[in-house]
Motif scaffolding. Structure first.
Motif, short mmCIF file in Angstrom:
data_model
loop_
_atom_site.label_atom_id
_atom_site.label_comp_id
_atom_site.label_asym_id
_atom_site.label_seq_id
_atom_site.Cartn_x
_atom_site.Cartn_y
_atom_site.Cartn_z
N ASN A 34 0.87 -1.16 0.00
CA ASN A 34 -0.02 0.02 -0.18
C ASN A 34 0.77 1.19 -0.05
OD1 ASN A 34 -2.24 -1.70 0.37
ND2 ASN A 34 -2.22 -1.81 2.50
N ARG A 35 2.06 1.23 -0.36
CA ARG A 35 2.96 2.25 -0.57
C ARG A 35 2.99 2.78 -1.58
NH1 ARG A 35 7.93 1.52 -0.67
NH2 ARG A 35 8.01 -0.63 -0.85
N ARG A 36 2.25 2.04 -2.72
CA ARG A 36 2.18 2.82 -4.26
C ARG A 36 0.78 2.41 -4.48
NH1 ARG A 36 8.02 0.63 -6.17
NH2 ARG A 36 9.39 2.19 -4.66
N PHE A 37 0.29 2.88 -5.72
CA PHE A 37 -0.95 2.59 -6.31
C PHE A 37 -0.47 2.74 -7.80
CE2 PHE A 37 -1.66 6.96 -5.41
CZ PHE A 37 -2.24 7.50 -6.40
N VAL A 38 -1.42 1.92 -8.59
CA VAL A 38 -1.17 1.82 -10.09
C VAL A 38 -2.67 2.34 -10.39
CG1 VAL A 38 -1.03 0.47 -12.02
CG2 VAL A 38 0.23 -0.05 -9.80
N THR A 39 -2.57 3.30 -11.63
CA THR A 39 -3.88 3.70 -12.19
C THR A 39 -3.69 3.45 -13.82
OG1 THR A 39 -2.99 6.13 -12.62
CG2 THR A 39 -4.07 5.66 -10.41
N THR A 40 -5.11 3.22 -14.33
CA THR A 40 -5.22 2.85 -15.65
C THR A 40 -6.16 3.84 -16.36
OG1 THR A 40 -6.73 1.42 -15.33
CG2 THR A 40 -4.75 0.62 -15.69
N SER A 41 -6.04 4.18 -17.52
CA SER A 41 -6.94 5.07 -18.18
C SER A 41 -7.15 5.00 -19.51
CB SER A 41 -6.09 6.65 -18.03
OG SER A 41 -6.75 7.61 -18.73
N ASP A 42 -7.89 5.80 -20.05
CA ASP A 42 -8.64 5.57 -21.60
C ASP A 42 -7.50 6.17 -22.39
OD1 ASP A 42 -11.04 4.59 -20.70
OD2 ASP A 42 -12.14 6.73 -21.15
N ASP A 43 -6.52 6.66 -21.90
CA ASP A 43 -5.34 7.26 -22.76
C ASP A 43 -4.22 6.25 -23.00
OD1 ASP A 43 -4.13 6.64 -20.21
OD2 ASP A 43 -3.35 8.84 -19.75
N LYS A 44 -4.78 5.03 -22.67
CA LYS A 44 -3.95 3.54 -22.78
C LYS A 44 -2.57 3.44 -22.62
CE LYS A 44 -6.29 3.55 -27.33
NZ LYS A 44 -5.96 3.30 -28.92
N THR A 45 -2.56 3.93 -20.98
CA THR A 45 -1.15 4.14 -20.39
C THR A 45 -1.36 3.34 -18.92
OG1 THR A 45 -1.59 6.38 -19.58
CG2 THR A 45 -0.42 6.12 -21.54
N LEU A 46 -0.37 3.23 -18.39
CA LEU A 46 -0.45 2.68 -17.05
C LEU A 46 0.65 3.67 -16.21
CD1 LEU A 46 -0.99 -1.07 -15.93
CD2 LEU A 46 1.17 0.03 -14.79
N ARG A 47 0.19 3.93 -15.04
CA ARG A 47 1.18 4.97 -14.23
C ARG A 47 1.10 4.47 -13.05
NH1 ARG A 47 1.25 10.06 -17.66
NH2 ARG A 47 -0.13 9.74 -19.17
N VAL A 48 2.07 4.51 -12.55
CA VAL A 48 2.44 3.90 -10.84
C VAL A 48 2.71 5.26 -10.14
CG1 VAL A 48 3.81 2.80 -9.47
CG2 VAL A 48 3.41 1.99 -11.78
N TRP A 49 2.09 5.51 -8.93
CA TRP A 49 2.53 6.71 -8.12
C TRP A 49 2.81 6.04 -6.68
CZ3 TRP A 49 0.42 11.33 -10.58
CH2 TRP A 49 -0.41 11.09 -11.67
N GLU A 50 3.65 7.16 -6.08
CA GLU A 50 3.94 7.14 -4.63
C GLU A 50 2.70 7.59 -3.83
OE1 GLU A 50 6.33 5.53 -2.78
OE2 GLU A 50 7.98 5.17 -4.16
#
Length: 559
Positions: free
Chosen positions: A410-426
């Motif tokens: 739970n230190r990071r989270f992954v988000t996906t979007s309609d922009d066809k990308t995958l991003r990882v955040w602290e």
């Protein structure tokens, strides 16, 4: 005797002979409808151009060229018509020939389009109008070009006098402005106008505050009694069913379900998501496009226990807290509401006037007052329930956010979007630490974490499930691809069995698919619903029981 026989004939033969003579006479006297034509001898015909002539020494009139040698005159010849007029009737309608220049035609056409009047083209004098004749007479027949020229002349302002150079105080010189200008003078609203503006501003604030309150919330309890003989509610985990619902999920080996054991049919429209009660799984929560959220009993009578009403549009996503005492709903009416699971009371509600597509509580025990939501404005908002305000914004995506998944303890989270990308955040830091985008990637509407926490399975819109490693380096595992189902255009959920041996997903044709996690082999598929299966959940303690939801409005329980 022979003469008598030769002259002998019967009366019937005489009548027949008379009838034949009469028919012949009628044919001779028949009326001929063709006009009488003076036929000349062919020898008397004269060619306009003698044979063998290579040059014509004179111009031959067209009427002579079309003049027939035999038969009536040409009815379309202008000289043959009455008063020398041409034939105005054509297959396309009626026409008249006029000689008018392109400029005059355009001028009259635009004048009619703007002022609804124009000169009558049939009038030779040029004083008759068609359309709004009264308006034409009042405007003296001005056309669109004359009108603009007159307006331009009328709007031209006169320059002020420069003045006498000897009068220094009043001398304007070349800086003299135009008459009617107020340059250099003070301007602004009067006190009455300012007062009216302040009143209208206060009224708009009050109206906005009323609008932000949203619709009223209420709940319906469907059971006979809220409490049992020991004073316990449905939140109590049953102990007499032969299964330890308080144990650790994933301890037992899981098996693929084979048959349907129950169907819940309380929703009237498509069911978007289902969630088992955290830990025990003795309750099932569902949200639907009929704007209702329902709580179902998984054991006992398997009836609907409570309905939560408070949204005006369909509910997109739901999420429990760790203890299951509360849950949050995200709706297309742009509201996020937190409910008490036991009493059905709406605890709090939030809105940023954007449509939330996904919502997740922070899984940490000390951060149960924080939740994140991905919205249609390409942002992820982090809310604090205690203060009721947005404490952080994550703004890097170029399309609507579809999923939020916590990883790495739970230190990071992954988000996906309609922009066809995958991003990882602290967590709590609005900076992307990993950005994954490839030309072959498609939109990812669903993400699920493997029970061991090392991988995430992503449902891709190109009809396959892709796997990414979430330990140390975030990268795609190209050896693990799960295919065979059709999900293009649908946000079908992908999920794991509690022991991590199987991966399951629904598809757009109403089928359920089960793959082996290690070999990526398709183990089983079967027809589950009549519409797209968008949600599936494996029971945390039952080894072979799976709940599915579909756009046909049904929730089914398989064993």
């Amino acid at each position: 005797m022979e003469n008598l026989i030769a002259n002998y004939q019967s009366d019937s033969d005489q009548e027949e002979e008379n009838q034949i003579k009469q028919n012949i006479q009628e044919k001779k006297d028949a009326i001929v409808a063709a006009p009488a034509v003076d036929v000349e001898e062919i020898s008397s015909w004269k060619h306009l151009i003698p044979k063998g002539t290579k040059e014509i020494t004179h111009n031959i009139p067209y009427k002579d060229l079309v003049k027939p040698f035999v038969g009536p005159a040409n009815p379309f010849n202008p000289e043959a018509n009455e008063n020398g007029l041409e034939n105005k009737n054509t297959p396309a309608g009626y026409f008249e020939k006029h000689s008018i220049s392109d400029f005059n035609f355009t001028e009259q056409q635009r004048t009619f389009q703007n002022f609804k009047y124009a000169l009558n083209p049939n009038d030779i004098t040029g004083t008759e109008y068609i359309g709004n004749v009264e308006k034409a007479l009042n405007a003296n027949g001005e056309t669109i070009f004359n009108k603009k020229k007159a307006d331009k002349t009328a709007k031209k302002k006169k320059r002020k006098q420069m003045g006498n150079p000897s009068d220094i105080d009043n001398y304007l010189g070349p800086w003299a402005g135009y008459e009617g200008e107020t340059i250099g003078e003070l301007h602004g609203a009067t006190e009455e106008e300012l007062k009216a503006y302040e009143e209208s501003k206060e009224g708009s604030k009050e109206k906005k505050a009323k609008t932000d309150e949203g619709p009223s919330e209420r709940t319906i309890f469907h059971g006979k009694s809220m409490y049992d003989y020991q004073g316990r509610t449905y939140m109590h985990v049953p102990q007499d069913i032969g299964i330890d619902l308080n144990g650790e999920p994933g301890n037992n080996e899981c098996f693929i379900p084979k048959k349907l054991i129950h169907t819940w049919s309380g929703h009237t429209k498509a069911v978007n998501a289902i969630r088992f009660f955290p830990g025990s799984g003795h309750l099932l929560l569902s949200c639907s496009m009929d704007s209702k959220v329902k709580l179902w009993d998984v054991y006992n009578n398997r009836q609907c226990l409570r309905t939560y009403l408070g949204h005006t549009k369909g509910v997109r996503d739901i999420c429990f807290t760790n203890d299951g005492r509360k849950f949050i709903t995200a709706s297309f009416d742009k509201y996020l509401k937190i409910w008490d699971t036991e009493t059905g009371q709406c605890i709090s509600k939030f809105t940023n006037h954007k449509t939330p597509y996904c919502v997740r509580f922070n899984p940490d025990e000390d951060k149960q007052n924080i939740f994140l939501t991905g919205c249609s404005d390409k942002k992820i908002y982090q809310y604090d329930i205690n203060s009721g305000e947005i404490v952080q914004e994550y703004n890097q995506h170029l399309g609507a956010v579809n999923t939020i998944t916590f990883v790495d303890n739970n230190r990071r989270f992954v988000t996906t979007s309609d922009d066809k990308t995958l991003r990882v955040w602290e967590y709590d830091i609005p900076v992307v630490i990993k950005y994954i985008a490839e030309p072959s990637m498609h939109a990812i509407p669903s993400v699920s974490v493997h029970p061991n926490g090392k991988y995430i399975a992503c449902q891709s819109m190109d009809n396959q499930v892709q796997v990414y490693s979430v330990k140390d380096k975030f990268r795609m595992n190209y050896k693990k691809r799960f295919t065979g189902h059709l999900v293009a255009g649908f946000s079908c959920q992908v999920n794991f069995s509690p022991d991590g041996h199987f991966l399951m997903s629904g598809d757009s044709e109403g089928k359920m698919f089960f793959w082996d996690w290690k070999t990526c082999k398709l183990y089983k598929k079967f027809k589950a619903h009549n519409a797209a299966v968008v949600g599936c959940e494996w029971h945390p303690h039952e080894t072979s029981k799976v709940a599915t939801c579909s756009w046909d409005g049904l929730i089914k329980y398989w064993d």
